[in-house]
Design a protein around this motif. Structure first.
Motif, short mmCIF file in Angstrom:
data_model
loop_
_atom_site.label_atom_id
_atom_site.label_comp_id
_atom_site.label_asym_id
_atom_site.label_seq_id
_atom_site.Cartn_x
_atom_site.Cartn_y
_atom_site.Cartn_z
N MET A 144 0.12 -6.42 4.23
CA MET A 144 -0.31 -5.55 3.13
C MET A 144 -1.82 -5.33 3.24
O MET A 144 -2.60 -6.29 3.34
N LEU A 145 -2.24 -4.07 3.25
CA LEU A 145 -3.66 -3.74 3.29
C LEU A 145 -4.15 -3.53 1.86
O LEU A 145 -3.59 -2.72 1.11
N ILE A 146 -5.19 -4.28 1.47
CA ILE A 146 -5.73 -4.18 0.12
C ILE A 146 -7.21 -3.89 0.21
O ILE A 146 -7.87 -4.23 1.20
N LYS A 147 -7.76 -3.25 -0.83
CA LYS A 147 -9.15 -2.82 -0.79
C LYS A 147 -9.84 -3.15 -2.10
O LYS A 147 -9.32 -2.86 -3.18
N ARG A 179 -8.96 -5.34 -12.87
CA ARG A 179 -8.30 -4.89 -11.65
C ARG A 179 -9.33 -4.75 -10.53
O ARG A 179 -10.07 -3.78 -10.48
N GLY A 180 -9.41 -5.76 -9.65
CA GLY A 180 -10.43 -5.77 -8.63
C GLY A 180 -10.02 -5.11 -7.33
O GLY A 180 -10.86 -4.56 -6.61
N TYR A 181 -8.72 -5.17 -6.99
CA TYR A 181 -8.24 -4.66 -5.71
C TYR A 181 -7.06 -3.70 -5.92
O TYR A 181 -6.32 -3.81 -6.90
N ASP A 182 -6.91 -2.79 -4.98
CA ASP A 182 -5.73 -1.92 -4.93
C ASP A 182 -5.04 -2.12 -3.59
O ASP A 182 -5.69 -2.36 -2.56
N ILE A 183 -3.74 -2.00 -3.58
CA ILE A 183 -3.01 -1.93 -2.31
C ILE A 183 -3.21 -0.52 -1.75
O ILE A 183 -3.09 0.47 -2.48
N GLN A 218 0.98 4.68 3.51
CA GLN A 218 -0.05 4.71 2.49
C GLN A 218 0.49 4.35 1.11
O GLN A 218 1.64 4.68 0.78
N ARG A 219 -0.34 3.66 0.29
CA ARG A 219 -0.01 3.37 -1.10
C ARG A 219 -1.07 3.88 -2.08
O ARG A 219 -0.76 4.25 -3.19
N ASN A 220 -2.33 3.88 -1.66
CA ASN A 220 -3.42 4.51 -2.43
C ASN A 220 -4.38 5.12 -1.43
O ASN A 220 -4.44 4.72 -0.27
N LYS A 221 -5.17 6.09 -1.89
CA LYS A 221 -6.06 6.81 -0.99
C LYS A 221 -6.99 5.86 -0.27
O LYS A 221 -7.58 4.96 -0.86
N VAL A 222 -7.14 6.07 1.04
CA VAL A 222 -8.02 5.25 1.86
C VAL A 222 -8.66 6.16 2.90
O VAL A 222 -8.08 7.18 3.30
N CYS A 223 -9.86 5.82 3.34
CA CYS A 223 -10.65 6.71 4.19
C CYS A 223 -11.07 6.04 5.50
O CYS A 223 -11.15 4.80 5.59
N GLU A 224 -11.35 6.88 6.49
CA GLU A 224 -11.92 6.42 7.75
C GLU A 224 -13.18 5.59 7.48
O GLU A 224 -14.04 5.97 6.68
N GLY A 225 -13.27 4.43 8.11
CA GLY A 225 -14.44 3.58 7.94
C GLY A 225 -14.34 2.59 6.80
O GLY A 225 -15.20 1.70 6.68
N ASP A 226 -13.33 2.71 5.94
CA ASP A 226 -13.16 1.74 4.85
C ASP A 226 -12.87 0.35 5.43
O ASP A 226 -12.14 0.21 6.41
N GLN A 227 -13.44 -0.64 4.78
CA GLN A 227 -13.09 -2.01 5.13
C GLN A 227 -12.01 -2.51 4.18
O GLN A 227 -12.16 -2.40 2.96
N VAL A 228 -10.92 -3.01 4.73
CA VAL A 228 -9.81 -3.48 3.92
C VAL A 228 -9.51 -4.93 4.29
O VAL A 228 -9.94 -5.42 5.35
N GLU A 229 -8.80 -5.61 3.42
CA GLU A 229 -8.31 -6.95 3.73
C GLU A 229 -6.83 -6.88 4.06
O GLU A 229 -6.09 -6.07 3.48
N VAL A 230 -6.43 -7.71 4.98
CA VAL A 230 -5.02 -7.80 5.37
C VAL A 230 -4.45 -9.07 4.74
O VAL A 230 -4.93 -10.17 5.02
N MET A 231 -3.44 -8.89 3.90
CA MET A 231 -2.79 -10.03 3.26
C MET A 231 -1.39 -10.18 3.82
O MET A 231 -0.63 -9.22 3.87
N ARG A 232 -1.08 -11.39 4.27
CA ARG A 232 0.26 -11.66 4.79
C ARG A 232 0.80 -12.94 4.17
O ARG A 232 0.07 -13.65 3.48
N ALA A 233 2.06 -13.22 4.41
CA ALA A 233 2.71 -14.32 3.71
C ALA A 233 2.05 -15.65 3.99
O ALA A 233 1.90 -16.48 3.08
N LYS A 234 1.60 -15.89 5.20
CA LYS A 234 1.00 -17.17 5.54
C LYS A 234 -0.39 -16.96 6.14
O LYS A 234 -0.60 -16.03 6.91
#
Length: 406
Positions: free
Chosen positions: A398-401, A320-324, A340-356
């Protein structure tokens, strides 16, 4: 060549919408009765009505599972339930029991029937039998090779469709018909309550030495002797199409929205890419990246190529490499509203996943709660918060980390 359907699992209404938004042609789900995922967030009639409307308004389909092996008491209310499903305009029901098939043909003769993989269809003669009972589609047993599927396709009518699993968990038992859970826990896998005891860790005990346990080794790699790998056929879209498969089925009604989005996105892009240019088609490694981000076991091609070593012995754990971490609900003038779906903090870098399109990276800045107060983290499930970003986000992004990144 006919373009195959991408068929996604929908464990609840949110996952149904996620699957549709990320490109599924159809979803399958459990209603309030007679489906093999008793512990999923199965749909009430009201939720099913909303889900069908959401799918149909976007040109997609909804199939409802009635695939248990019912005992006498399970048949109570069957006729009324079938009429309810027909009135809700579901596109088909997925069935395995001849009694349910017979009842459906009597009370809702115009409702399309798909034969569940639980019925163990592994040859063309059986497919013809079910076709004569009014079945429109055969969900093939997982134990078939591509060559066997090609042979079935050649020998059945054109209007009899074939559906095959291409991704997700594999069962150690033949087409999932297992008594191990029932025997060990009293939960019947064939009535939707599997406890997955095949994933347990086992040891050996000699009867005259009670309490003295010896590990069971398989090729000196470990003790998970019944623990299956996960199926993954993303690299073999041309072969699946050539076999004449109508629908590419993704397993996972108990999995997360992130799982559904990632897998649907990968298979949607792969299928579309192949049909845009079959002669020049090349596998894109980014599709496998989508599939390794999610929680999964080691991947394998199952029975499709007649290979051995379908089990994995060293562990039953998921990779399990990433969490939503959140879903975008709104974006306006540089401010995104996130659920929110899982804990996330100020300054975290996340990826944005979209359909296309490819994923993009965003750093969470100026996090605020729904009252406009500055916050350092969003720790509470489904809390609403905002961030500032120059990237133009879209509703349902969808924001994933990465679990290893800060």
């Amino acid at each position: 060549m006919n373009k195959p359907e991408v068929l996604a699992p929908a464990g609840n209404l949110e996952k149904l919408k996620t699957a549709i938004n990320f490109g599924a042609d159809a979803v399958y789900l459990g209603g309030s009765k007679l489906n093999l995922r008793a512990f999923a967030d199965n749909f009430s009639n009201a939720e099913l009505s909303e889900g069908v409307e959401y799918a149909h308004s976007r040109g997609r389909k909804v199939y409802v599972t009635l695939n248990v092996f019912p005992h006498n008491e399970d048949l109570e209310g069957l006729e009324e339930y079938l009429i309810d499903l027909y009135s809700l305009k579901v596109d088909a029901i997925i069935v395995s029991d001849p009694g349910i098939i017979m009842t459906a043909r009597e009370v809702v003769p115009n409702l399309e029937l798909h034969l569940s993989t639980q019925a163990n269809n592994v040859n063309w003669k059986s497919a013809m039998f079910w076709y004569k009972q009014g079945v429109k589609r055969i969900v093939l047993a997982r134990e078939l090779s591509l060559e066997e599927i090609k042979e079935i396709r050649k020998r059945i009518p054109e209007d009899l469709e074939l559906e095959a699993f291409v991704h997700g968990s594999m069962c150690m038992s033949y087409s999932g018909r297992c008594l191990l859970s029932n025997y060990m826990t009293g939960r019947d896998a064939n009535r939707g309550e599997c406890a997955q005891p095949c994933r347990y860790k086992y040891s050996l005990m000699e009867e005259k030495r009670p309490g003295e346990y010896f590990p069971v080794y398989e090729d000196e790699k470990g003790t998970y002797i019944m623990n299956s790998k996960d199926l993954c056929m993303i690299e073999y879209i041309p072969e699946l199409v050539a076999a004449g498969i109508t629908s590419l089925k993704i397993e996972g009604r108990m999995k997360s929205s992130f799982y559904v989005a990632s897998i649907v996105k990968a298979y949607r892009e792969a299928v579309d890419s192949y049909f845009e240019n079959p002669a020049g088609y090349k596998f894109n490694p980014k599709w496998m990246e989508y599939l390794t981000m999610i929680s999964h076991r080691n991947y394998h091609t199952g029975f499709y190529f007649g290979e051995k070593n379908r089990q994995i012995y060293e562990t039953s754990s998921y990779i399990r490499g990433y969490d939503i971490v959140g879903i975008v609900k709104e974006y306006k003038d540089g401010t995104a509203v996130i659920e929110q779906r899982n804990k996330v903090c100020e300054g975290d870098q996340v990826e944005v996943m979209r359909a296309k399109g490819d994923n993009l990276k965003v750093t969470l800045k100026n996090m605020m709660d729904s009252e406009g107060n500055k916050i350092e983290a969003a720790p509470s499930a489904q809390m609403i918060f905002t961030i500032n970003t120059d990237e133009k986000l879209e509703k349902d992004d969808m924001l994933i980390k990465n679990k290893e990144e800060k």
